[in-house]
Structure formats: C-alpha cells, structure tokens
Write a protein that holds these residues in place. Sequence first.
Motif, PDB file in Angstrom:
ATOM      1  N   ASN A  80      -3.376  -5.098 -36.211  1.00 22.37           N
ATOM      2  CA  ASN A  80      -3.317  -3.656 -36.457  1.00 22.37           C
ATOM      3  C   ASN A  80      -3.678  -2.884 -35.198  1.00 22.37           C
ATOM      4  O   ASN A  80      -4.481  -3.333 -34.384  1.00 22.37           O
ATOM      5  CB  ASN A  80      -4.290  -3.259 -37.564  1.00 22.37           C
ATOM      6  CG  ASN A  80      -3.787  -3.641 -38.935  1.00 22.37           C
ATOM      7  OD1 ASN A  80      -2.625  -4.024 -39.108  1.00 22.37           O
ATOM      8  ND2 ASN A  80      -4.662  -3.547 -39.922  1.00 22.37           N
ATOM      9  N   GLY A  81      -3.101  -1.720 -35.075  1.00 23.60           N
ATOM     10  CA  GLY A  81      -3.423  -0.880 -33.931  1.00 23.60           C
ATOM     11  C   GLY A  81      -3.054   0.556 -34.203  1.00 23.60           C
ATOM     12  O   GLY A  81      -2.505   0.891 -35.256  1.00 23.60           O
ATOM     13  N   ILE A  82      -3.370   1.394 -33.217  1.00 22.29           N
ATOM     14  CA  ILE A  82      -3.043   2.813 -33.352  1.00 22.29           C
ATOM     15  C   ILE A  82      -2.541   3.315 -31.996  1.00 22.29           C
ATOM     16  O   ILE A  82      -3.087   2.961 -30.954  1.00 22.29           O
ATOM     17  CB  ILE A  82      -4.278   3.595 -33.873  1.00 22.29           C
ATOM     18  CG1 ILE A  82      -3.871   4.949 -34.432  1.00 22.29           C
ATOM     19  CG2 ILE A  82      -5.349   3.772 -32.822  1.00 22.29           C
ATOM     20  CD1 ILE A  82      -4.938   5.541 -35.356  1.00 22.29           C
ATOM     21  N   THR A  83      -1.460   4.072 -32.044  1.00 19.68           N
ATOM     22  CA  THR A  83      -0.905   4.651 -30.821  1.00 19.68           C
ATOM     23  C   THR A  83      -0.972   6.165 -30.910  1.00 19.68           C
ATOM     24  O   THR A  83      -0.631   6.745 -31.939  1.00 19.68           O
ATOM     25  CB  THR A  83       0.561   4.209 -30.619  1.00 19.68           C
ATOM     26  OG1 THR A  83       0.596   2.798 -30.438  1.00 19.68           O
ATOM     27  CG2 THR A  83       1.178   4.863 -29.397  1.00 19.68           C
ATOM     28  N   ILE A  84      -1.433   6.771 -29.825  1.00 20.97           N
ATOM     29  CA  ILE A  84      -1.456   8.232 -29.699  1.00 20.97           C
ATOM     30  C   ILE A  84      -0.343   8.603 -28.725  1.00 20.97           C
ATOM     31  O   ILE A  84      -0.295   8.058 -27.613  1.00 20.97           O
ATOM     32  CB  ILE A  84      -2.788   8.720 -29.079  1.00 20.97           C
ATOM     33  CG1 ILE A  84      -3.991   8.184 -29.835  1.00 20.97           C
ATOM     34  CG2 ILE A  84      -2.819  10.237 -28.975  1.00 20.97           C
ATOM     35  CD1 ILE A  84      -5.301   8.297 -29.027  1.00 20.97           C
ATOM     36  N   ILE A  85       0.525   9.503 -29.132  1.00 26.33           N
ATOM     37  CA  ILE A  85       1.552   9.999 -28.215  1.00 26.33           C
ATOM     38  C   ILE A  85       1.331  11.502 -28.048  1.00 26.33           C
ATOM     39  O   ILE A  85       1.446  12.257 -29.019  1.00 26.33           O
ATOM     40  CB  ILE A  85       2.970   9.707 -28.739  1.00 26.33           C
ATOM     41  CG1 ILE A  85       3.139   8.210 -29.002  1.00 26.33           C
ATOM     42  CG2 ILE A  85       4.024  10.197 -27.739  1.00 26.33           C
ATOM     43  CD1 ILE A  85       4.243   7.888 -29.971  1.00 26.33           C
ATOM     44  N   ALA A  86       0.975  11.910 -26.834  1.00 27.95           N
ATOM     45  CA  ALA A  86       0.744  13.326 -26.531  1.00 27.95           C
ATOM     46  C   ALA A  86       1.921  13.803 -25.702  1.00 27.95           C
ATOM     47  O   ALA A  86       2.153  13.283 -24.608  1.00 27.95           O
ATOM     48  CB  ALA A  86      -0.562  13.495 -25.754  1.00 27.95           C
ATOM     49  N   SER A  87       2.684  14.760 -26.215  1.00 28.34           N
ATOM     50  CA  SER A  87       3.867  15.184 -25.468  1.00 28.34           C
ATOM     51  C   SER A  87       3.937  16.700 -25.372  1.00 28.34           C
ATOM     52  O   SER A  87       3.484  17.420 -26.259  1.00 28.34           O
ATOM     53  CB  SER A  87       5.130  14.631 -26.117  1.00 28.34           C
ATOM     54  OG  SER A  87       5.250  15.105 -27.433  1.00 28.34           O
ATOM     55  N   ASP A  88       4.472  17.150 -24.259  1.00 24.71           N
ATOM     56  CA  ASP A  88       4.656  18.590 -24.071  1.00 24.71           C
ATOM     57  C   ASP A  88       5.823  18.833 -23.131  1.00 24.71           C
ATOM     58  O   ASP A  88       6.288  17.921 -22.456  1.00 24.71           O
ATOM     59  CB  ASP A  88       3.367  19.237 -23.527  1.00 24.71           C
ATOM     60  CG  ASP A  88       2.993  18.758 -22.132  1.00 24.71           C
ATOM     61  OD1 ASP A  88       3.751  19.012 -21.178  1.00 24.71           O
ATOM     62  OD2 ASP A  88       1.934  18.102 -22.002  1.00 24.71           O
ATOM     63  N   GLU A  89       6.290  20.072 -23.154  1.00 26.76           N
ATOM     64  CA  GLU A  89       7.352  20.477 -22.224  1.00 26.76           C
ATOM     65  C   GLU A  89       6.780  21.481 -21.238  1.00 26.76           C
ATOM     66  O   GLU A  89       7.388  22.510 -20.932  1.00 26.76           O
ATOM     67  CB  GLU A  89       8.543  21.044 -23.011  1.00 26.76           C
ATOM     68  CG  GLU A  89       9.170  19.969 -23.889  1.00 26.76           C
ATOM     69  CD  GLU A  89      10.320  20.468 -24.752  1.00 26.76           C
ATOM     70  OE1 GLU A  89      10.614  21.680 -24.744  1.00 26.76           O
ATOM     71  OE2 GLU A  89      10.941  19.637 -25.432  1.00 26.76           O
ATOM     72  N   GLY A  90       5.576  21.166 -20.752  1.00 27.17           N
ATOM     73  CA  GLY A  90       4.868  22.038 -19.808  1.00 27.17           C
ATOM     74  C   GLY A  90       5.295  21.765 -18.377  1.00 27.17           C
ATOM     75  O   GLY A  90       6.365  21.201 -18.136  1.00 27.17           O
ATOM     76  N   PRO A  91       4.429  22.121 -17.424  1.00 33.79           N
ATOM     77  CA  PRO A  91       4.794  22.066 -16.002  1.00 33.79           C
ATOM     78  C   PRO A  91       4.836  20.660 -15.402  1.00 33.79           C
ATOM     79  O   PRO A  91       5.333  20.484 -14.290  1.00 33.79           O
ATOM     80  CB  PRO A  91       3.689  22.895 -15.328  1.00 33.79           C
ATOM     81  CG  PRO A  91       2.521  22.761 -16.258  1.00 33.79           C
ATOM     82  CD  PRO A  91       3.097  22.701 -17.645  1.00 33.79           C
ATOM     83  N   GLY A  92       4.321  19.648 -16.127  1.00 32.19           N
ATOM     84  CA  GLY A  92       4.218  18.312 -15.537  1.00 32.19           C
ATOM     85  C   GLY A  92       2.966  18.218 -14.669  1.00 32.19           C
ATOM     86  O   GLY A  92       2.326  19.224 -14.379  1.00 32.19           O
ATOM     87  N   ILE A  93       2.611  17.003 -14.284  1.00 32.23           N
ATOM     88  CA  ILE A  93       1.377  16.775 -13.513  1.00 32.23           C
ATOM     89  C   ILE A  93       1.748  16.444 -12.069  1.00 32.23           C
ATOM     90  O   ILE A  93       2.391  15.422 -11.816  1.00 32.23           O
ATOM     91  CB  ILE A  93       0.539  15.635 -14.133  1.00 32.23           C
ATOM     92  CG1 ILE A  93       0.272  15.938 -15.616  1.00 32.23           C
ATOM     93  CG2 ILE A  93      -0.771  15.445 -13.376  1.00 32.23           C
ATOM     94  CD1 ILE A  93      -0.405  14.813 -16.383  1.00 32.23           C
ATOM     95  N   PRO A  94       1.369  17.319 -11.121  1.00 30.07           N
ATOM     96  CA  PRO A  94       1.814  17.159  -9.734  1.00 30.07           C
ATOM     97  C   PRO A  94       1.308  15.896  -9.036  1.00 30.07           C
ATOM     98  O   PRO A  94       2.060  15.267  -8.321  1.00 30.07           O
ATOM     99  CB  PRO A  94       1.261  18.401  -9.013  1.00 30.07           C
ATOM    100  CG  PRO A  94       0.831  19.333 -10.083  1.00 30.07           C
ATOM    101  CD  PRO A  94       0.574  18.533 -11.319  1.00 30.07           C
ATOM    102  N   ASP A  95       0.045  15.534  -9.212  1.00 26.47           N
ATOM    103  CA  ASP A  95      -0.465  14.396  -8.440  1.00 26.47           C
ATOM    104  C   ASP A  95      -1.181  13.394  -9.333  1.00 26.47           C
ATOM    105  O   ASP A  95      -2.399  13.377  -9.433  1.00 26.47           O
ATOM    106  CB  ASP A  95      -1.397  14.882  -7.323  1.00 26.47           C
ATOM    107  CG  ASP A  95      -1.653  13.766  -6.316  1.00 26.47           C
ATOM    108  OD1 ASP A  95      -1.357  12.580  -6.632  1.00 26.47           O
ATOM    109  OD2 ASP A  95      -2.135  14.064  -5.214  1.00 26.47           O
TER     110      ASP A  95
END
Length: 133
Positions: free
Chosen positions: A70-85
């Motif tokens: 058994n396990g658990i997956t978290i998916i965090a998604s957005d259509e924001g600016p993205g991560i530069p570095d």
Amino acid sequence: MEYWSSVDIYTEWDIVAARQLGRNEAKKSGFGTVDQARITTAISELARNIYLYAGKGKIEIKRLSEDGLNGITIIASDEGPGIPDMRNVMTDGFSTSGGLGAGMPGVKRLMDEFKVETELGVGTIITATKWLR
Ligand SMILES: Nc1ncnc2c1ncn2[C@@H]1O[C@H](COP(=O)(O)OP(=O)(O)O)[C@@H](O)[C@H]1O
Ligand SMILES: [Mg+2]
C-alpha cells in the motif's frame, strides 16, 4: 487498484482541506500517526507553494495498492510561472518562507519518491509517494 481524490487550491482554507483529505486517505491506507503527520506536512508545503507562487492549482491524492503493497501519492499541479532554479531549490536553506516543513527538500525527505516537472511559463507538477512498510 487506485483510488483518487482531489482538492482545488485557491485560498488558505483549501490548504487546510487538502491536509485533512491527506490525513484521512493516509489513515485508510493503514499509515500510523507518525506517517500521517509526515504526509500531511508534505501536502501542506506543496499546497502552500501553489497558493503562494502559482495562485491556484490542485492537490490530488492517490491511494495505491500493488501486489499487497500500500502507498499514497500526492500530485501537486499548477499552471503558474514554473520554478526558475530547481537545483538551488533542492539545497537546504534555500527555502525563504521559513515554514515548519523545511520546503521542498523537506518534502523529499518526508516521502519515499519525489519528482518535479516544471517549465517556465507553463507550470509545475510535483509527484511524491510514500509506501507503507
Ligand atoms: N508551485 C510553484 N510554482 C512556482 N514556484 C515555486 C513553486 N513551488 C516552489 N516555488 C519556488 O521555489 C522556491 C522554494 O520553495 P520551498 O522549498 O517550498 O521554499 P519556500 O516556499 O519556503 O521559499 C520558492 O521560494 C519559489 O520561488
Ligand atoms: Mg514553500
């Protein structure tokens, strides 16, 4: 077998709702209270990042059961600016807002698997899994 649920993140209250959902799903998967706390802390960090940096997005929780594991997956998604570095972001101490969960490196430590897909101007998808053992 997979079971999905999700919370849209628009306000700080949605962060609370995502934490609550994560705790319930972790409990159903059979995680003990310590792992439940790890999972909810990871969800808090990711949901807060969506709220702060992307404005809106969603947290999806997937309960996994594969060959009796058994396990658990978290998916965090957005259509924001993205991560530069990304490389700097994963360095301890880079985190700016001083939250309890120690930012993204903290999320990586709290979970077993951690993957970031991000593209400037397009958005970010972070997938983190914890297995019950
Ligand atoms: N979903 C996101 N969209 C855009 N930028 C993000 C996102 N999540 C994180 N970031 C960027 O990565 C940095 C590091 O995030 P984090 O490790 O959570 O630390 P903190 O939020 O404390 O700064 C943030 O300061 C922000 O610039
Ligand atoms: Mg953060």
